[in-house]
Design an enzyme around this catalytic site. Structure first.
Site, short mmCIF file in Angstrom:
data_model
loop_
_atom_site.label_atom_id
_atom_site.label_comp_id
_atom_site.label_asym_id
_atom_site.label_seq_id
_atom_site.Cartn_x
_atom_site.Cartn_y
_atom_site.Cartn_z
CG ASP A 90 -2.12 -0.88 1.58
OD1 ASP A 90 -2.35 -1.92 0.22
OD2 ASP A 90 -2.58 -1.03 1.98
CG HIS A 147 1.97 -8.72 0.90
ND1 HIS A 147 1.67 -9.79 1.47
CD2 HIS A 147 1.69 -7.82 1.65
CE1 HIS A 147 1.26 -9.59 2.69
NE2 HIS A 147 1.19 -8.02 3.04
CB SER A 254 11.27 3.33 4.49
OG SER A 254 11.81 3.64 3.72
#
Length: 297
Positions: A90, A147, A254
């Protein structure tokens, strides 16, 4: 003028000390003080707790538990077509596109080299020369687990020490070679789309970077490059991941950089600088499929 002042101050800040202190506090079980910090953070950054598996603030004993909160099952469906790659996190697309010879775009007017990003590893840089890259910025409000864009066999991990500049849009536009000078963890995978690198970049107040197969990589911050290699597929100790599987996480957040070899994938046409990303949605489409090879050393 104000932006210039912010950048100058950022150069002067004791970033290592601030990051160490933030990491210490984020791991403390401080009762009501932890709850106060979590609620204030969620309010200021407009964190959507409705997506969290545990939406109540009281479920989190430390700030880090809140920050790396997991999401509800199936809230991020992963593209299922075997010829498609999924977004790894995200966040917001900072930059993406072609690696022009060995140059990656950091921000308008700022480029950096593959070799610098890969800590001077010329052999590794050559694999991705003229390939594609995607840089995803994870803001404080975002889900901070990372992921896999596709199935992959882990071949190598490299820890690169460095600065801890913030990686927000302001610093990306004003600090030269930002991603090549900050602390980072480089992960090389062999995939059906050819070699792929996924890099987790550290920043100010990023207390630690953790990987699914080995736990915390940093801290400690020892100031030296470290390298780990991993067994071949089908042998004892081989580490492989499925598309959409968690491979790492930030405490606190980050940037993630993905590198792809040339002539392997085509980035999704709807993605551009500034696009909002959701883990599991379409990142790219295969140009050609190949069986995983053993051409990386």
């Amino acid at each position: 003028m104000l932006d210039n002042i912010k950048i100058r101050l950022h150069y002067l800040l004791p970033k290592q000390g601030i990051t160490h202190l933030a990491g210490w506090f984020a791991n403390k079980k401080a009762g009501w003080l932890t709850q106060l910090a979590i609620k204030a953070f969620a309010r200021v950054y407009k964190v959507d707790m409705n997506e969290a598996k545990s939406p109540e603030f009281s479920a989190y004993i430390t700030f880090n538990e809140f920050f790396i909160r997991s999401l509800k099952d199936d809230i991020r469906p992963v593209v299922s077509n075997e010829h498609q790659l999924a977004l790894p996190a995200d966040g917001t697309i900072s930059q993406l596109g072609n690696i022009r010879t060995d140059q990656l775009l950091q921000a308008k007017g700022h480029h950096y080299t593959l070799e610098a990003l890969l800590a001077g590893n010329h052999q590794l840089a050559e694999i991705f020369r003229d390939g594609q890259f995607v840089t995803t910025y994870l803001s404080p409000k975002d889900y901070h687990r990372v992921h896999m864009p596709c199935d992959g066999l882990l071949k190598e991990m490299i820890y690169v020490p460095g600065d801890l500049f913030s990686v927000n849009p302001l610093t990306a536009a004003n600090v030269p070679n930002l991603f090549a000078r900050n602390e980072r963890v480089i992960c090389l995978f062999e995939t059906q789309f050819g070699p792929m690198i996924q890099i987790l970049v550290g920043a100010t107040i990023v207390g630690s970077i953790e990987m699914a197969w080995c736990g915390m990589v940093t801290p400690p911050r020892e100031g030296i490059i470290k390298r780990w290699t991993y067994p071949e597929a089908g042998t004892t100790g081989a580490i492989s991941f499925k598309k959409g599987e968690e491979m790492g996480r930030f405490k606190l957040g980050s940037t993630v950089i993905n590198l792809f070899a040339p002539n392997q994938i085509q980035l999704a046409g709807h993605l551009s600088s500034g696009s909002t990303t959701r883990m599991g949605e379409l990142l790219a489409q295969a140009i050609m499929l190949e069986e995983p090879t053993d051409n990386i050393s």
